[in-house]
Motif scaffolding. Structure first.
Motif, PDB file in Angstrom:
ATOM      1  N   ARG A 108       0.851  -1.199   0.000  1.00  0.00           N
ATOM      2  CA  ARG A 108       0.000   0.000   0.000  1.00  0.00           C
ATOM      3  C   ARG A 108       0.880   1.240   0.000  1.00  0.00           C
ATOM      4  N   VAL A 109       0.482   2.209  -0.802  1.00  0.00           N
ATOM      5  CA  VAL A 109       1.144   3.508  -0.817  1.00  0.00           C
ATOM      6  C   VAL A 109       0.173   4.514  -0.224  1.00  0.00           C
ATOM      7  N   ALA A 110       0.532   5.085   0.914  1.00  0.00           N
ATOM      8  CA  ALA A 110      -0.280   6.110   1.565  1.00  0.00           C
ATOM      9  C   ALA A 110       0.421   7.465   1.384  1.00  0.00           C
ATOM     10  N   SER A 111      -0.182   8.517   1.872  1.00  0.00           N
ATOM     11  CA  SER A 111       0.384   9.852   1.658  1.00  0.00           C
ATOM     12  C   SER A 111       1.727  10.042   2.358  1.00  0.00           C
ATOM     13  N   GLN A 112       1.939   9.380   3.506  1.00  0.00           N
ATOM     14  CA  GLN A 112       3.176   9.584   4.252  1.00  0.00           C
ATOM     15  C   GLN A 112       3.989   8.313   4.479  1.00  0.00           C
ATOM     16  N   VAL A 114       4.770   4.028   3.068  1.00  0.00           N
ATOM     17  CA  VAL A 114       4.593   2.944   2.102  1.00  0.00           C
ATOM     18  C   VAL A 114       4.774   1.629   2.854  1.00  0.00           C
ATOM     19  N   THR A 146       7.776  -0.791   6.738  1.00  0.00           N
ATOM     20  CA  THR A 146       7.169   0.472   6.331  1.00  0.00           C
ATOM     21  C   THR A 146       8.291   1.466   6.058  1.00  0.00           C
ATOM     22  N   ARG A 149       7.648   8.473   3.600  1.00  0.00           N
ATOM     23  CA  ARG A 149       7.773   9.301   2.405  1.00  0.00           C
ATOM     24  C   ARG A 149       8.239  10.688   2.818  1.00  0.00           C
TER      25      ARG A 149
END
Length: 169
Positions: A108-112, A114, A146, A149
């Motif tokens: 999953r790639v989230a805003s802050q 990965v 994790t 970013r």
């Protein structure tokens, strides 16, 4: 500048990491959500000379590097993402004279952040392996990691140039 393939991005990223060069890590295969990386057998990575079992630090380096390379290779732009957390479960000891293959996937790639997962296999015939599916071989370890970013703007320009231009930079 033409768009780089995922495998090219992964190989060029790996080429910037001194520890990867010392260990002989190579990218075997790459897809939009995963990287397969090889750690070749070499006596220098053995932790227990009596049993021939691989040193845990070598295995940890393999999963961290494979997972981080998967993250770097699939994100748009050139965004370095330092490891935030890594959990490694050892399933069994790796034997001597066998290469290891790590299959790292971006979950999953989230805003802050990965999220990744990685599985390491002991494979005697890794020269024949060329896909991003699970290889045949003994499952050695599983990893969840994790990566934070920090943004493409925080990636140094000279590093970006090395990835874009390869050896020319």
């Amino acid at each position: 500048m033409t768009e780089l393939s995922i495998k090219t991005r992964a190989e060029r990223f790996l080429a910037t990491l001194q520890h990867a060069q010392v260990l002989g890590l190579t990218v075997v295969a790459a897809t939009p959500d995963s990287i397969v990386m090889r750690l070749p057998y070499q006596p220098q990575v053995i932790g227990d000379p009596d049993s021939g079992t691989l040193h845990g630090g070598s295995l940890t380096t393999l999963v961290d590097t494979a997972s981080g390379t998967a993250v770097f290779s699939v994100l748009p732009g050139f965004e370095l993402c330092p490891t935030l957390d890594l959990r490694l479960d050892y399933m069994q000891g790796a034997h001597s004279d066998c290469d290891l293959l790590a299959v790292a996937r971006v979950v999953r790639v989230a805003s802050q952040v990965v999220f990744t997962e990685c599985r390491v296999y002991e494979c005697e015939h890794t020269a024949e392996y060329s896909s991003a599916s699970e290889p045949d071989g003994n499952l050695i370890a599983k990893c969840s990691a994790t990566f934070v970013r920090i943004g493409a703007e925080m990636t140094p320009a000279d590093f970006r140039a090395r990835i874009e231009l390869g050896e020319q930079a």
